[in-house]
Design a protein around this motif. Structure first.
Motif, PDB file in Angstrom:
ATOM      1  N   ALA A 274       0.807  -1.220   0.000  1.00  0.00           N
ATOM      2  CA  ALA A 274       0.000   0.000   0.000  1.00  0.00           C
ATOM      3  C   ALA A 274       0.839   1.268   0.000  1.00  0.00           C
ATOM      4  CB  ALA A 274      -0.937   0.005   1.201  1.00  0.00           C
ATOM      5  N   SER A 275       2.134   1.142   0.226  1.00  0.00           N
ATOM      6  CA  SER A 275       2.967   2.327   0.428  1.00  0.00           C
ATOM      7  C   SER A 275       3.551   2.901  -0.863  1.00  0.00           C
ATOM      8  CB  SER A 275       4.114   1.998   1.388  1.00  0.00           C
ATOM      9  OG  SER A 275       4.977   1.020   0.818  1.00  0.00           O
ATOM     10  N   TYR A 276       3.289   2.289  -2.006  1.00  0.00           N
ATOM     11  CA  TYR A 276       3.832   2.811  -3.256  1.00  0.00           C
ATOM     12  C   TYR A 276       3.149   4.115  -3.654  1.00  0.00           C
ATOM     13  CZ  TYR A 276       6.469  -1.451  -4.278  1.00  0.00           C
ATOM     14  OH  TYR A 276       7.377  -2.485  -4.228  1.00  0.00           O
ATOM     15  N   TYR A 277       3.914   4.969  -4.322  1.00  0.00           N
ATOM     16  CA  TYR A 277       3.369   6.227  -4.836  1.00  0.00           C
ATOM     17  C   TYR A 277       2.376   5.969  -5.963  1.00  0.00           C
ATOM     18  CZ  TYR A 277       3.389  10.690  -7.377  1.00  0.00           C
ATOM     19  OH  TYR A 277       3.023  11.832  -8.037  1.00  0.00           O
ATOM     20  N   SER A 278       2.703   5.045  -6.858  1.00  0.00           N
ATOM     21  CA  SER A 278       1.878   4.757  -8.026  1.00  0.00           C
ATOM     22  C   SER A 278       0.752   3.801  -7.669  1.00  0.00           C
ATOM     23  CB  SER A 278       2.735   4.131  -9.140  1.00  0.00           C
ATOM     24  OG  SER A 278       1.923   3.466 -10.092  1.00  0.00           O
ATOM     25  N   GLY A 279      -0.469   4.194  -8.016  1.00  0.00           N
ATOM     26  CA  GLY A 279      -1.607   3.325  -7.773  1.00  0.00           C
ATOM     27  C   GLY A 279      -1.567   2.034  -8.553  1.00  0.00           C
TER      28      GLY A 279
ATOM     29  N   GLY B  75       9.808   3.705  -3.173  1.00  0.00           N
ATOM     30  CA  GLY B  75       8.635   3.374  -3.980  1.00  0.00           C
ATOM     31  C   GLY B  75       7.977   4.553  -4.646  1.00  0.00           C
ATOM     32  N   HIS B  76       8.769   5.574  -5.019  1.00  0.00           N
ATOM     33  CA  HIS B  76       8.193   6.811  -5.547  1.00  0.00           C
ATOM     34  C   HIS B  76       8.234   6.890  -7.069  1.00  0.00           C
ATOM     35  CE1 HIS B  76       7.234  11.191  -5.518  1.00  0.00           C
ATOM     36  NE2 HIS B  76       6.715  10.903  -4.345  1.00  0.00           N
ATOM     37  N   MET B  77       8.770   5.877  -7.752  1.00  0.00           N
ATOM     38  CA  MET B  77       8.761   5.902  -9.217  1.00  0.00           C
ATOM     39  C   MET B  77       7.326   5.771  -9.723  1.00  0.00           C
ATOM     40  SD  MET B  77      11.703   6.437 -10.654  1.00  0.00           S
ATOM     41  CE  MET B  77      11.734   5.694 -12.284  1.00  0.00           C
ATOM     42  N   ASN B  78       7.103   6.288 -10.936  1.00  0.00           N
ATOM     43  CA  ASN B  78       5.721   6.459 -11.378  1.00  0.00           C
ATOM     44  C   ASN B  78       5.199   5.365 -12.282  1.00  0.00           C
ATOM     45  OD1 ASN B  78       5.563   7.558 -14.484  1.00  0.00           O
ATOM     46  ND2 ASN B  78       7.539   8.017 -13.566  1.00  0.00           N
TER      47      ASN B  78
ATOM     48  N   TYR C 202      12.327  11.518 -13.499  1.00  0.00           N
ATOM     49  CA  TYR C 202      11.044  12.020 -13.983  1.00  0.00           C
ATOM     50  C   TYR C 202      10.570  11.288 -15.235  1.00  0.00           C
ATOM     51  CZ  TYR C 202      11.640  16.285 -11.080  1.00  0.00           C
ATOM     52  OH  TYR C 202      11.797  17.185 -10.054  1.00  0.00           O
ATOM     53  N   ALA C 203      11.328  10.335 -15.725  1.00  0.00           N
ATOM     54  CA  ALA C 203      11.093   9.788 -17.054  1.00  0.00           C
ATOM     55  C   ALA C 203       9.981   8.738 -17.082  1.00  0.00           C
ATOM     56  CB  ALA C 203      12.380   9.193 -17.610  1.00  0.00           C
TER      57      ALA C 203
END
Length: 511
Positions: A68-73, A112-115, A467-468
């Protein structure tokens, strides 16, 4: 968040070894080839070489919390067969040796902040190494250096450094993780004077493909040290970053909000601000043009930071006070407060697509890109949970020069490139039914923006990794010579290509 609607592989072949057994003892005698195990067997094997409590299975609260802690849904909805939570470099070494010997696919998560999907998580084809329990931090060398473990966020780091009146070249959003940020370069409040975050790393402690735990710095494995500054997931798992510290007590920071009608004025201001960084590189002025669903219109958000308790310092911020705002949170404060405020602007949880573009500092191109984005995103913006933003910030000549003065990095930027702008397009939505259309729209938007910048002779080939989009040729953008150097380093430290089982990130063998 409940995670109960997935199937667990039923056919798990029992392995006859005990907790704490060495990796070598897990393989049949006289074996010279790697043993291919199923993902379930891989997880079963990990429970024998580690404390079993560090291997988290679906259905457990610990597994669910990490997922649940990832940035990306979308990354939240990838379900590895197990998640592994090492607490030491030795744990990581055991995991790597077992995975590479057994052909076990895995992903690695720091913050876990990659998109994009699969950047730091994996599905039922493997397991995920989650570094969140590696949270050691200490000051070294009379506080000139801070040793940081990869499970920390930058909020953790800055909270630790604050009582010592120190700062380091870390993230500007508090919940971004240490590891991924630094292995993608990283841009900090210090970058405009001191280079990328990775340019301020003094030493990497890294677990290589064969499980060995080594250091890489200017004096020892200097080739690996250089490559790791933009290394992504190609060389090993970094288990400690030793970074230079800088003095910082109070600072001036916060946000300025503007009416969308002031877009061209503010973009002109950003061009002048970027030029003035040659005189004073202690400040950040960035612009984000974002869809504001509450007002059914666009709003301009400008995060600002100056690394001293001086409001609107001259000459850097000359003229900014005269531009009327709709909201102003600027104040004398501390770094933790500023990074928390920035984090609130994009808390995560949505389905996301980002892409990055770098071009010569120019006021007209970003406004045209915004107008194109407003046009192509219009059909989606009536739907709850859907929004997008264009964010622009400087990469000034001083930042590029500072990187060169610290031994260089793989990115291929030179002072001849002049002052540049880094553009981030970020798109957010919540309905899975929109995935195909929005992802196709993102590709069209990226193609149009790139072609337009190229036609105007403004495009720089560098693509900022953090950001890629996954489809962007990030490593190729570093230039042919740097890619050759990076591949030579990879061949030296992983001659058998053992780390091909590590999924996610940007891969040299795909260039």
């Amino acid at each position: 968040m409940m995670r109960t609607s997935f199937a667990i592989l039923a056919a798990i072949i029992p392995l006859t070894f005990t907790f704490g057994a060495s990796v070598e003892n897990l393989l049949p005698r006289n074996t010279t080839q790697k043993q291919d195990l199923t993902p379930a067997q891989c997880c079963d094997g990990l429970k024998r070489i580690l404390d079993p409590s560090k291997v988290l299975l679906p259905g457990s609260p610990e597994y669910a919390a990490q997922e649940a802690s990832y940035y990306s849904g979308e990354q939240v909805l990838q379900f590895p067969v197990c998640r592994v939570a090492p607490t030491s470099p030795e744990d990581v070494s055991s995991i790597i040796k077992f995975a590479t010997t057994s052909n076990c696919n895995f992903a690695v998560r720091s913050g876990g902040h990659m998109n994009w999907v699969g950047s730091s998580n994996i599905g039922p084809e493997g397991f995920t190494i989650d570094l969140e329990d590696m949270k050691q931090i200490e000051l070294l060398d009379d506080s000139k250096t801070v040793a940081i473990s990869p499970g920390l966020t930058w909020a953790d780091v800055y909270t630790f450094l604050r009582p010592h009146n120190l700062h380091t070249a870390g993230g500007r959003s508090s919940h971004v993780g240490v590891g991924g940020f630094l292995l993608g370069g990283g841009i900090s409040f210090l970058s405009l004077e001191h280079g990328f975050g990775s340019d301020n790393i003094i030493n990497y402690q890294i677990v290589l493909a064969d499980g060995s735990i080594v250091n890489a710095n200017e004096a020892e494995r200097s080739d690996l040290y250089w490559a790791l500054k933009g290394g992504s997931t190609n060389y090993g798992i970094v288990t400690r970053f030793d970074m230079a510290t800088f003095p910082l007590d109070q600072m001036w920071g916060g946000s300025l909000y503007y009416n969308i009608s002031l877009g061209p004025t503010l973009l002109d201001y950003l061009v002048g601000f970027t030029e003035r960084l040659a005189v004073d590189a202690n400040g950040l002025f960035a612009l984000s043009i974002a869809w504001n669903a509450a007002n059914n219109d666009y709003l301009i958000w400008s995060p600002n930071a100056y690394l001293a308790p001086t409001p609107f310092p001259s000459p850097l911020y000359d003229g900014l006070e005269e531009i009327p705002t709709v909201r102003d949170t600027m104040r004398i404060t501390n770094l933790v407060s500023v990074t928390d405020e920035i984090n609130m602007s994009s808390p995560g949880g949505s389905r996301t697509q980002w892409f990055a573009l770098v071009f010569k500092a120019d006021a007209t191109l970003p406004w045209d890109i915004y107008q194109k984005g407003a046009d192509i995103m219009a059909p989606f913006l009536g739907k709850e949970g859907t929004s997008w933003a264009l964010t622009l910030q400087p990469i000034n000549v001083g930042m590029i020069a500072a990187a060169a003065n610290r031994g260089g990095n793989p990115f291929g930027l030179t002072e001849k490139d002049g002052d540049l702008f880094l553009l981030l397009i970020s798109i957010f939505w919540t309905d899975p039914e929109d995935d195909g259309k929005i992802k196709a729209t993102t590709q069209d938007f990226l193609r149009w923006s790139t072609d337009t910048a190229k036609q105007r002779n403004l495009l720089n080939r560098f693509i900022y990794l953090n950001y890629a989009l996954d489809t962007q040729p990030v490593l190729a953008s570093f230039g042919d010579e740097n890619v050759r150097r990076m591949k030579a380093v990879q061949k030296k430290y992983d001659p058998k290509g053992l780390l091909k089982v590590w999924k996610g990130g940007y891969k040299l063998d795909e260039v």
